[in-house]
Design a protein around this motif. Structure first.
Motif, mmCIF file in Angstrom:
data_model
loop_
_atom_site.group_PDB
_atom_site.id
_atom_site.type_symbol
_atom_site.label_atom_id
_atom_site.label_comp_id
_atom_site.label_asym_id
_atom_site.label_seq_id
_atom_site.Cartn_x
_atom_site.Cartn_y
_atom_site.Cartn_z
ATOM 1 N N ARG A 143 0.852 -1.198 0.000
ATOM 2 C CA ARG A 143 0.000 0.000 0.000
ATOM 3 C C ARG A 143 0.884 1.244 0.000
ATOM 4 O O ARG A 143 1.974 1.264 0.579
ATOM 5 C CB ARG A 143 -0.934 0.005 1.213
ATOM 6 N N ARG A 144 0.407 2.246 -0.676
ATOM 7 C CA ARG A 144 1.142 3.499 -0.748
ATOM 8 C C ARG A 144 0.995 4.273 0.554
ATOM 9 O O ARG A 144 -0.062 4.277 1.186
ATOM 10 C CB ARG A 144 0.617 4.367 -1.895
ATOM 11 N N THR A 148 6.418 6.367 -0.288
ATOM 12 C CA THR A 148 6.917 5.008 -0.073
ATOM 13 C C THR A 148 5.779 3.994 -0.229
ATOM 14 O O THR A 148 4.611 4.350 -0.281
ATOM 15 C CB THR A 148 7.537 4.851 1.326
ATOM 16 N N TRP A 149 6.193 2.733 -0.292
ATOM 17 C CA TRP A 149 5.256 1.622 -0.270
ATOM 18 C C TRP A 149 5.495 0.834 1.015
ATOM 19 O O TRP A 149 6.648 0.647 1.432
ATOM 20 C CB TRP A 149 5.456 0.705 -1.467
ATOM 21 N N THR A 173 -1.652 -4.909 -4.551
ATOM 22 C CA THR A 173 -2.093 -3.623 -4.022
ATOM 23 C C THR A 173 -3.563 -3.685 -3.629
ATOM 24 O O THR A 173 -4.271 -4.653 -3.920
ATOM 25 C CB THR A 173 -1.902 -2.516 -5.070
ATOM 26 N N GLY A 219 9.445 4.677 -3.286
ATOM 27 C CA GLY A 219 8.658 4.579 -4.503
ATOM 28 C C GLY A 219 9.500 4.355 -5.738
ATOM 29 O O GLY A 219 9.076 3.671 -6.666
ATOM 30 N N THR A 224 5.719 -0.552 -11.117
ATOM 31 C CA THR A 224 4.251 -0.584 -11.103
ATOM 32 C C THR A 224 3.644 -0.853 -12.473
ATOM 33 O O THR A 224 2.422 -0.897 -12.602
ATOM 34 C CB THR A 224 3.704 0.759 -10.582
#
Length: 381
Positions: A143-144, A148-149, A173, A219, A224
Motif C-alpha cells: 500500500r502506498r 513510499t510503499w 495492491t 517509490g 508498477t
C-alpha cells in the motif's frame, strides 16, 4: 516452425561452455554429506567469471553494457550451467534484471542495470509465495504511504536470499494490481521490518524465508507497470525448464556411458533390450522437453501471438520439464544400480537438484490446472 539459433545465441552458448568447463559436478557440495545447507553462499569465483564473459548482462541493451539478446539465449546458457550443476543465481539475477529493463522506470534502469550487469548487486526473486503452492503475488500486500510503499507478508524459499543485494518481491495492491518491489534483504542496507529465516532446499542450497512487517520501500524502487510480474514469472518458469533440460541431458549421457561399460553375463548392459528401451524412452522425454522449451522461450522473446497466450506454452514446457527430468533421473538411478547412490559419484547430486527443479515454481499438476483454465478461457478451433 524454425528453432534454428542465431549466430549471437550460439556464441552465448559457446561462451558459457568455456566458463563452465572448469566446474566438476562430482565436486559440487552434496546434500547427502552435509547436515543443513551445503554452503553459506554461492560460487563467487564462477560468478566473477560469468561477469567477465559478459554472461550476466546477456539480456541488457547495449546502452547498459549488455549484449541485447533474448530469452532464447539465456535458456541456452542456463542449459549449459545445469549440465555442471553451477551454483550461481544466474536465472534469478538475469530474469530480475531483464524485468527491470523492460518494465522499470528510466531512473531505476539507469541506477541499477549497468551495475547489476557486472554482477553487483546480486539480484534474486521471491517467486514461491507463502507456502510454495499459492500465487507469489498474493503472499505480500503493498500500500502506498506518501512517497513510499509499505509491504506486509511472507515469501518462502527465496533462492540465494542471503547472498542477494536486492530481492524482487511481487506484491498485491489494494486495487488488486501486482507490483514488484526491490527489497534489500539483509546487512546494513536492509530496511526496517525485513528479516530472513534460513531454509534448506532439496539440493542442499541455502534458501531464505523473507518476512516483511510494515517494511517500507521507496517509490523509486517499486515497478508498477502492468504485466511486469506475469512476464517475469513466465521467464523464470521457462528458465527452470532450461535447467531441467540441461540436467536431463547430462544424466542420460552419464547413463549411456555407464551402461556401455558395465557388463553382466559377459555383455555390456546397454545391449540388453530392457535397458535400451528405458534409455530410448528417456531420450524421447528429452526431445519433448527441448521442443516445448524453445516454443515457450520463443513466445517470450518474440511476443508473437498464438491460439493461447504465451502462458499456455510456458505451462506446457514446465509440465514436460517437471515430469521429464524426474523420469530421466529415476531411470538413471535404476540403471546405475547401487553405483548411482555412491556419494563419490555425481549422479545422486543430479537427482537432488532435479527434484528441486521439478517442484520449483510449481509441479506439473499446478501447471496442468493453469493450462486447463487457459483452454477454458480460450477455446481452440
Amino acid at each position: 516452425m524454425d528453432f534454428t539459433f542465431t549466430e549471437e545465441q550460439l556464441a552465448a552458448a559457446e561462451a558459457a561452455r568455456g566458463v563452465f568447463a572448469g566446474v566438476a559436478p562430482d565436486a559440487v557440495p552434496s546434500p547427502a554429506l552435509t547436515t543443513g545447507a551445503v554452503a553459506e553462499g554461492f560460487d563467487r569465483e564462477l560468478w566473477d567469471r560469468l561477469a567477465g564473459a559478459d554472461l550476466l548482462s546477456l539480456l541488457l541493451g547495449e546502452e547498459y553494457g549488455g549484449a541485447g539478446l533474448d530469452a532464447i539465449a539465456l535458456c541456452l546458457v542456463l542449459r549449459e550451467s545445469a549440465k555442471v550443476l553451477a551454483r550461481v543465481p544466474l536465472l534469478e539475477h538475469s530474469a530480475a534484471l531483464a524485468a527491470v529493463q523492460k518494465y522499470g522506470t528510466a531512473e531505476l534502469r539507469d541506477r541499477l542495470a549497468a551495475r547489476a550487469g557486472r554482477g553487483e548487486p546480486v539480484l534474486t526473486v521471491a517467486a514461491s509465495g507463502r507456502t510454495g503452492h499459492d500465487p507469489a503475488e498474493l503472499a505480500v500486500t503493498a500500500r502506498r504511504d506518501g512517497g513510499t510503499w509499505v509491504l506486509d507478508g511472507v515469501q518462502t524459499a527465496v533462492p540465494w536470499a542471503y547472498d542477494a543485494g536486492l530481492v524482487v518481491v511481487p506484491a498485491r495492491t489494494e486495487s488488486d494490481r501486482s507490483v514488484l518491489a526491490l527489497v534489500a534483504p539483509g546487512g546494513e542496507g536492509a530496511a526496517a521490518g525485513v528479516t530472513v529465516a534460513e531454509q534448506v532446499s532439496t539440493s542442499g542450497e541455502r534458501l531464505g524465508e523473507l518476512r516483511l512487517a510494515s517494511a517500507r520501500v521507496a517509490g523509486r524502487d517499486v515497478v508498477t507497470a502492468e504485466g511486469a510480474w506475469e512476464w517475469l514469472r513466465q521467464l523464470l518458469v521457462t528458465g527452470t525448464c532450461a535447467l531441467a533440460l540441461g540436467m536431463g541431458e547430462r544424466v542420460l549421457r552419464m547413463t549411456g556411458e555407464y551402461a556401455g561399460k558395465r557388463e553382466q553375463f559377459g555383455y555390456p548392459i546397454a545391449t540388453f533390450q530392457a535397458v535400451a528401451v528405458q534409455a530410448a524412452d528417456r531420450y524421447i522425454d528429452l526431445r519433448a522437453m527441448e521442443a516445448t522449451l524453445w516454443q515457450a522461450a520463443w513466445r517470450i522473446a518474440s511476443g508473437a501471438s498464438g491460439a493461447l497466450p504465451a502462458a499456455g506454452d510456458v505451462a506446457v514446457a514446465k509440465i514436460w520439464a517437471a515430469e521429464g527430468v524426474r523420469r530421466v533421473v529415476q531411470t538413471a538411478q535404476h540403471l546405475h544400480g547401487g553405483f548411482g547412490a555412491d556419494t563419490e559419484y555425481a549422479l545422486h547430486r543430479y537427482h537432488a537438484w532435479a527434484k528441486q527443479i521439478e517442484l520449483a515454481l510449481g509441479a506439473a499438476g499446478l501447471h496442468e490446472e493453469a493450462l486447463g483454465d487457459l483452454l477454458a478461457a480460450h477455446p481452440l478451433g
